[in-house]
Design a protein around this motif. Structure first.
Motif, PDB file in Angstrom:
ATOM      1  N   GLY A 175       0.781  -1.240   0.000  1.00  0.00           N
ATOM      2  CA  GLY A 175       0.000   0.000   0.000  1.00  0.00           C
ATOM      3  C   GLY A 175       0.806   1.279   0.000  1.00  0.00           C
ATOM      4  N   CYS A 176       2.111   1.197  -0.234  1.00  0.00           N
ATOM      5  CA  CYS A 176       2.940   2.404  -0.251  1.00  0.00           C
ATOM      6  C   CYS A 176       2.749   3.164  -1.559  1.00  0.00           C
ATOM      7  CB  CYS A 176       4.411   2.042  -0.089  1.00  0.00           C
ATOM      8  SG  CYS A 176       4.859   1.468   1.555  1.00  0.00           S
ATOM      9  N   SER A 177       2.764   4.480  -1.476  1.00  0.00           N
ATOM     10  CA  SER A 177       2.756   5.307  -2.673  1.00  0.00           C
ATOM     11  C   SER A 177       4.177   5.418  -3.213  1.00  0.00           C
ATOM     12  CB  SER A 177       2.212   6.697  -2.352  1.00  0.00           C
ATOM     13  OG  SER A 177       3.059   7.356  -1.428  1.00  0.00           O
ATOM     14  N   ASN A 178       4.336   6.112  -4.333  1.00  0.00           N
ATOM     15  CA  ASN A 178       5.677   6.289  -4.908  1.00  0.00           C
ATOM     16  C   ASN A 178       6.600   7.031  -3.941  1.00  0.00           C
ATOM     17  OD1 ASN A 178       5.335   5.011  -7.452  1.00  0.00           O
ATOM     18  ND2 ASN A 178       4.149   6.771  -8.171  1.00  0.00           N
ATOM     19  N   ILE A 179       6.083   8.092  -3.326  1.00  0.00           N
ATOM     20  CA  ILE A 179       6.897   8.867  -2.386  1.00  0.00           C
ATOM     21  C   ILE A 179       7.260   8.023  -1.167  1.00  0.00           C
ATOM     22  CG2 ILE A 179       6.963  10.893  -0.896  1.00  0.00           C
ATOM     23  CD1 ILE A 179       7.165  11.543  -3.843  1.00  0.00           C
ATOM     24  N   GLN A 180       6.298   7.264  -0.652  1.00  0.00           N
ATOM     25  CA  GLN A 180       6.582   6.408   0.509  1.00  0.00           C
ATOM     26  C   GLN A 180       7.603   5.330   0.160  1.00  0.00           C
ATOM     27  OE1 GLN A 180       2.539   5.221   1.335  1.00  0.00           O
ATOM     28  NE2 GLN A 180       2.384   6.623   3.096  1.00  0.00           N
ATOM     29  N   THR A 181       7.508   4.780  -1.054  1.00  0.00           N
ATOM     30  CA  THR A 181       8.485   3.771  -1.477  1.00  0.00           C
ATOM     31  C   THR A 181       9.875   4.369  -1.549  1.00  0.00           C
ATOM     32  OG1 THR A 181       6.807   2.597  -2.764  1.00  0.00           O
ATOM     33  CG2 THR A 181       9.107   2.180  -3.330  1.00  0.00           C
ATOM     34  N   LEU A 182       9.960   5.586  -2.071  1.00  0.00           N
ATOM     35  CA  LEU A 182      11.260   6.251  -2.162  1.00  0.00           C
ATOM     36  C   LEU A 182      11.839   6.520  -0.776  1.00  0.00           C
ATOM     37  CD1 LEU A 182      13.493   7.768  -3.714  1.00  0.00           C
ATOM     38  CD2 LEU A 182      12.013   9.788  -3.671  1.00  0.00           C
ATOM     39  N   LEU A 183      11.016   7.050   0.116  1.00  0.00           N
ATOM     40  CA  LEU A 183      11.511   7.464   1.435  1.00  0.00           C
ATOM     41  C   LEU A 183      11.737   6.291   2.380  1.00  0.00           C
ATOM     42  CD1 LEU A 183       9.310  10.659   2.046  1.00  0.00           C
ATOM     43  CD2 LEU A 183      11.647  10.534   1.174  1.00  0.00           C
ATOM     44  N   ARG A 184      10.897   5.252   2.300  1.00  0.00           N
ATOM     45  CA  ARG A 184      10.958   4.181   3.281  1.00  0.00           C
ATOM     46  C   ARG A 184      11.686   2.931   2.791  1.00  0.00           C
ATOM     47  NH1 ARG A 184       4.781   4.192   5.831  1.00  0.00           N
ATOM     48  NH2 ARG A 184       4.790   6.377   6.544  1.00  0.00           N
ATOM     49  N   VAL A 185      11.817   2.787   1.473  1.00  0.00           N
ATOM     50  CA  VAL A 185      12.423   1.568   0.939  1.00  0.00           C
ATOM     51  C   VAL A 185      13.719   1.873   0.194  1.00  0.00           C
ATOM     52  CG1 VAL A 185      12.109  -0.403  -0.593  1.00  0.00           C
ATOM     53  CG2 VAL A 185      10.184   0.449   0.767  1.00  0.00           C
ATOM     54  N   VAL A 186      13.663   2.796  -0.760  1.00  0.00           N
ATOM     55  CA  VAL A 186      14.808   3.029  -1.645  1.00  0.00           C
ATOM     56  C   VAL A 186      15.938   3.772  -0.926  1.00  0.00           C
ATOM     57  CG1 VAL A 186      15.572   4.143  -3.772  1.00  0.00           C
ATOM     58  CG2 VAL A 186      13.362   2.977  -3.696  1.00  0.00           C
ATOM     59  N   LEU A 187      15.636   4.913  -0.333  1.00  0.00           N
ATOM     60  CA  LEU A 187      16.690   5.716   0.282  1.00  0.00           C
ATOM     61  C   LEU A 187      17.389   5.022   1.457  1.00  0.00           C
ATOM     62  CD1 LEU A 187      15.287   9.371   0.169  1.00  0.00           C
ATOM     63  CD2 LEU A 187      16.910   8.236  -1.363  1.00  0.00           C
ATOM     64  N   PRO A 188      16.673   4.277   2.327  1.00  0.00           N
ATOM     65  CA  PRO A 188      17.381   3.615   3.430  1.00  0.00           C
ATOM     66  C   PRO A 188      18.439   2.609   2.991  1.00  0.00           C
ATOM     67  CG  PRO A 188      15.039   3.750   3.924  1.00  0.00           C
ATOM     68  CD  PRO A 188      15.201   4.190   2.513  1.00  0.00           C
ATOM     69  N   VAL A 189      18.318   2.048   1.780  1.00  0.00           N
ATOM     70  CA  VAL A 189      19.330   1.099   1.312  1.00  0.00           C
ATOM     71  C   VAL A 189      20.259   1.734   0.273  1.00  0.00           C
ATOM     72  CG1 VAL A 189      17.864  -0.891   1.756  1.00  0.00           C
ATOM     73  CG2 VAL A 189      17.759   0.218  -0.475  1.00  0.00           C
ATOM     74  N   SER A 190      20.209   3.059   0.159  1.00  0.00           N
ATOM     75  CA  SER A 190      21.031   3.769  -0.834  1.00  0.00           C
ATOM     76  C   SER A 190      22.148   4.564  -0.175  1.00  0.00           C
ATOM     77  CB  SER A 190      20.142   4.703  -1.673  1.00  0.00           C
ATOM     78  OG  SER A 190      19.138   4.001  -2.338  1.00  0.00           O
ATOM     79  N   GLY A 191      22.590   4.102   0.994  1.00  0.00           N
ATOM     80  CA  GLY A 191      23.647   4.813   1.705  1.00  0.00           C
ATOM     81  C   GLY A 191      24.915   5.033   0.892  1.00  0.00           C
ATOM     82  N   PRO A 192      25.430   4.005   0.191  1.00  0.00           N
ATOM     83  CA  PRO A 192      26.678   4.210  -0.556  1.00  0.00           C
ATOM     84  C   PRO A 192      26.588   5.295  -1.618  1.00  0.00           C
ATOM     85  CG  PRO A 192      26.243   1.871  -0.279  1.00  0.00           C
ATOM     86  CD  PRO A 192      25.040   2.583   0.213  1.00  0.00           C
ATOM     87  N   VAL A 193      25.543   5.276  -2.434  1.00  0.00           N
ATOM     88  CA  VAL A 193      25.456   6.277  -3.499  1.00  0.00           C
ATOM     89  C   VAL A 193      25.168   7.659  -2.914  1.00  0.00           C
ATOM     90  CG1 VAL A 193      22.972   6.049  -3.978  1.00  0.00           C
ATOM     91  CG2 VAL A 193      24.543   6.678  -5.808  1.00  0.00           C
ATOM     92  N   MET A 194      24.445   7.741  -1.822  1.00  0.00           N
ATOM     93  CA  MET A 194      24.205   9.038  -1.187  1.00  0.00           C
ATOM     94  C   MET A 194      25.497   9.612  -0.636  1.00  0.00           C
ATOM     95  SD  MET A 194      21.033   9.716  -1.657  1.00  0.00           S
ATOM     96  CE  MET A 194      20.727  11.046  -0.507  1.00  0.00           C
ATOM     97  N   ALA A 195      26.349   8.747  -0.062  1.00  0.00           N
ATOM     98  CA  ALA A 195      27.643   9.215   0.442  1.00  0.00           C
ATOM     99  C   ALA A 195      28.534   9.695  -0.695  1.00  0.00           C
ATOM    100  CB  ALA A 195      28.335   8.085   1.212  1.00  0.00           C
ATOM    101  N   VAL A 196      28.491   8.996  -1.822  1.00  0.00           N
ATOM    102  CA  VAL A 196      29.282   9.406  -2.977  1.00  0.00           C
ATOM    103  C   VAL A 196      28.810  10.753  -3.502  1.00  0.00           C
ATOM    104  CG1 VAL A 196      29.827   8.840  -5.380  1.00  0.00           C
ATOM    105  CG2 VAL A 196      29.907   7.072  -3.631  1.00  0.00           C
ATOM    106  N   MET A 197      27.494  10.924  -3.612  1.00  0.00           N
ATOM    107  CA  MET A 197      26.955  12.207  -4.068  1.00  0.00           C
ATOM    108  C   MET A 197      27.290  13.327  -3.090  1.00  0.00           C
ATOM    109  SD  MET A 197      25.519  11.646  -6.981  1.00  0.00           S
ATOM    110  CE  MET A 197      26.846  10.465  -7.244  1.00  0.00           C
ATOM    111  N   LEU A 198      27.230  13.015  -1.804  1.00  0.00           N
ATOM    112  CA  LEU A 198      27.601  13.997  -0.788  1.00  0.00           C
ATOM    113  C   LEU A 198      29.038  14.453  -0.984  1.00  0.00           C
ATOM    114  CD1 LEU A 198      27.013  15.476   1.921  1.00  0.00           C
ATOM    115  CD2 LEU A 198      27.810  13.418   3.086  1.00  0.00           C
ATOM    116  N   LEU A 199      29.914  13.512  -1.273  1.00  0.00           N
ATOM    117  CA  LEU A 199      31.319  13.837  -1.476  1.00  0.00           C
ATOM    118  C   LEU A 199      31.511  14.653  -2.749  1.00  0.00           C
ATOM    119  CD1 LEU A 199      34.228  13.434  -0.475  1.00  0.00           C
ATOM    120  CD2 LEU A 199      34.323  11.368  -1.869  1.00  0.00           C
TER     121      LEU A 199
END
Length: 292
Positions: A175-199
């Motif tokens: 029952g998740c929407s697109n935004i909920q899927t992004l915030l609750r599923v995709v981003l929590p497991v995207s730590g490596p790429v987020m750290a790279v983008m941060l750098l």
């Protein structure tokens, strides 16, 4: 089994890499020891491997200048706000382009990639910033570089290959929407790429000075790197002046000390950040690799 030729090849490679490492690291080491050495010894060429006539006059004179302190705070603010906006917009662009059920992702990706090869150029960009009323403002250094196409493609590739699409489908079933899927599923497991983008984005904002040179006239808004550029240019100009006068000679010595201290102060935060993100940086290089 390793033979004799392989062992000699490995030794040659190690020697070559050692020489390259020394060539890369020595300038950094020299700037560090020159910044804490007496400026007279530096000018006479007596500083090679270790500090001589220990002195912190460069750092003292540097932080006595209120413009340097203000520029440092400006750079921190530009980096924090700019990087936060970069990450938000990059995720907002990369996630839809990574979705298999997004029918228009092909044309949109083509339009985005087109801007990597053909841009308006410096003068049209300046005119656009002027027409938008951003000249000589804080946002002149943030909005024109709010997103990088290359980083969008890297993040899109990670979302496509690093996160199983079945995980997203499971969230939709729950029952998740697109935004909920992004915030609750995709981003929590995207730590490596987020750290790279941060750098990537953080280093870009921290080292940026050319945009400030184009768009800023108020010294209150100058970032540290632009003030550092002025210090280096003034030091070069003083070297061409006759230093027979004691005051001019003292000014030249102080400028030499300030120059090296400013380089250390300007680069120390980013150098301290790299060790913590190094493993993510290496993985970020592999994210964009083409899979067979």
């Amino acid at each position: 089994m390793e033979n004799r030729l392989d062992r000699w090849t490995e030794r040659v490679i190690v020697c070559i890499l050692a020489v390259i490492s020394l060539l890369v690291l020595y300038p950094l080491w020299f700037v560090l020891i020159a910044s804490i050495s007496g400026p007279e010894a530096v000018l006479r060429g007596e500083v090679w491997l270790w500090p001589k006539n220990f002195s912190l006059v460069g750092y003292e004179r540097l932080f006595q200048n209120p413009e340097i302190v203000r520029g440092y705070l400006n750079t921190i603010l530009y980096t924090l706000v700019g990087t936060a906006l970069n990450l938000i917009l990059t995720v907002a662009a990369a996630y839809p382009l990574s979705r298999k059920d997004f029918d228009g992702r092909g044309p949109f990706t083509a339009m985005i990639v087109f801007t990597m090869f053909f841009s308006g150029g410096m003068i049209p960009t300046y005119l656009l910033v002027k027409d938008l009323g951003l000249l000589n403002s804080f946002w002149a250094l943030i909005l024109p570089t709010a997103i990088s196409v290359w980083n969008v493609l890297i993040m899109r590739t990670f979302f496509q290959t690093g996160i199983p699409y079945e995980l997203q489908e499971a969230s939709f079933i729950d029952g998740c929407s697109n935004i909920q899927t992004l915030l609750r599923v995709v981003l929590p497991v995207s730590g490596p790429v987020m750290a790279v983008m941060l750098l990537f984005y953080g280093v870009g904002h921290w080292n940026a000075y050319f945009s400030a040179l184009l768009y800023l006239a108020d010294r209150e808004l100058y970032p540290l790197q632009l003030l550092l550029r002025e210090i280096l240019i003034q030091g070069q100009m003083q070297e061409m002046v006759d230093i027979g006068d004691d005051s001019l000679a003292r000014g030249l010595l102080d400028a030499e000390a300030i120059k090296y201290a400013a380089v250390i102060v300007a680069n120390l935060p980013m150098l301290a950040l790299y060790p913590f993100l190094q493993k993510y940086f290496v993985r970020g290089v592999m994210i964009g690799a083409v899979k067979g």
